[in-house]
Design an enzyme around this catalytic site. Structure first.
Site, mmCIF file in Angstrom:
data_model
loop_
_atom_site.group_PDB
_atom_site.id
_atom_site.type_symbol
_atom_site.label_atom_id
_atom_site.label_comp_id
_atom_site.label_asym_id
_atom_site.label_seq_id
_atom_site.Cartn_x
_atom_site.Cartn_y
_atom_site.Cartn_z
ATOM 1 N N ASP A 52 0.838 -1.274 -0.053
ATOM 2 C CA ASP A 52 -0.118 0.145 0.100
ATOM 3 C C ASP A 52 0.940 1.302 -0.036
ATOM 4 O O ASP A 52 2.126 1.089 0.120
ATOM 5 C CB ASP A 52 -0.950 -0.032 1.189
ATOM 6 C CG ASP A 52 -1.764 -1.047 1.238
ATOM 7 O OD1 ASP A 52 -2.320 -1.454 0.136
ATOM 8 O OD2 ASP A 52 -2.479 -1.601 2.452
ATOM 9 N N TYR A 110 6.529 -10.288 6.201
ATOM 10 C CA TYR A 110 6.156 -8.982 6.290
ATOM 11 C C TYR A 110 6.642 -8.500 7.883
ATOM 12 O O TYR A 110 6.784 -9.542 8.820
ATOM 13 C CB TYR A 110 4.947 -8.335 6.261
ATOM 14 C CG TYR A 110 4.345 -8.257 5.065
ATOM 15 C CD1 TYR A 110 4.294 -7.125 4.307
ATOM 16 C CD2 TYR A 110 3.715 -9.246 4.335
ATOM 17 C CE1 TYR A 110 3.828 -7.198 2.705
ATOM 18 C CE2 TYR A 110 3.186 -9.542 2.989
ATOM 19 C CZ TYR A 110 3.286 -8.335 2.199
ATOM 20 O OH TYR A 110 2.837 -7.977 1.027
#
Length: 274
Positions: A52, A110
């Site tokens: 994002d 992540y």
């Protein structure tokens, strides 16, 4: 035609995310433009996953088809001279024609970084979320363990998710305290401040922590919602056991807030060959 893969790192602060969009200014746009400047080809590259706006990557993998005869060992250096300074190609390598950066990925990791010291780190403020009060690291670690395995993660994805199934598998989830960060936090403050913490935040710690989550796939905002919920666990607003209850609810409203994007980085992508 050759299929070329790139390992790319980037600071996502000033971009609208990885995937190309009408407004431009994405990582994909910059990479495709650099490839055009180098080879004269208009390519459509594939990324291992979307990030994002404001999210970073240490290890994003992309691939594209090219008819260029440029030697593989020249691609990384040549592309870096044509890219902005906040996007770096770490390596270029040839892959089989059937290689697809997203579909062939075995797992992705992540990392979400939280700085629990009193003041933000000026030089790392783009890459870590500053939480000025201490957190219960042990409780957060226990909460992370409850995410391991295959679950329906509907509670941990944004309502905008368009995926037909929210079932995902988490292979590893852990919390690491950055070496020296807690000791450094204490050394910078006097006895009064330490006593204040002990009185008002019993059982909580200061320092820089990293949440690592490895899975076979992720949903929209999934890691950031997990991080936001775990911060509430660390604050004492929720218990570690609440993570299991939230999972079982399959309801986004039961989880915590979506954590700020700048603390998140795509850390690693694993394939059968690399």
């Amino acid at each position: 035609m050759r299929n070329i893969a790139l390992i790319v790192s980037y600071d996502g602060t000033d971009y609208y995310g990885f995937q190309s969009q009408p407004g431009g200014n994405t990582i994909q746009d910059k990479l495709e433009h650099a490839i055009f400047l180098l080879s004269g080809e208009q390519v459509k590259l594939t990324g291992s996953g979307r990030t994002d706006a404001g999210v970073h990557a240490r290890w994003q993998v992309v691939n594209f088809m090219t008819s260029s005869s440029i030697p593989i060992e020249r691609w990384a250096l040549a592309l870096n001279t044509r890219l902005p300074n906040d996007i770096v190609v770490q390596r270029a390598y040839g892959v089989p024609e059937e290689f697809h950066a997203r579909r062939k990925a075995l797992s992705k990791t992540y990392r979400y970084t939280i700085n629990c010291n009193r003041t933000p780190d000026l030089f790392r403020r783009r890459y870590e979320f500053h939480h000025p009060t201490p957190l219960d690291f042990a409780a957060m670690q226990e909460g992370l363990k409850l995410l391991l395995g295959e679950h329906d993660f509907s509670s941990f994805t944004a309502p905008q998710s368009t995926k037909p199934s929210h079932v995902r598998t988490i292979l590893d989830a852990r919390l690491e305290v950055e070496a020296g960060s807690a000791a450094q936090a204490v050394s910078f403050h006097d006895e009064i401040s330490r006593n204040w913490d002990e009185r008002h935040y019993p059982g909580k710690q200061r320092g820089v922590i990293h949440l690592y989550i490895t899975g076979t796939g992720f949903l929209y905002n999934m890691v950031r919602i997990i991080a936001g919920t775990l911060i509430q666990v660390g604050e004492g607003k929720r218990t570690s056991a609440d993570m299991a209850t939230i999972l079982a609810a399959r309801n986004r409203a039961k989880a915590g807030p979506t954590a700020m994007p700048h603390g998140l980085s795509l850390w690693e992508v694993v394939y059968d060959y690399q």
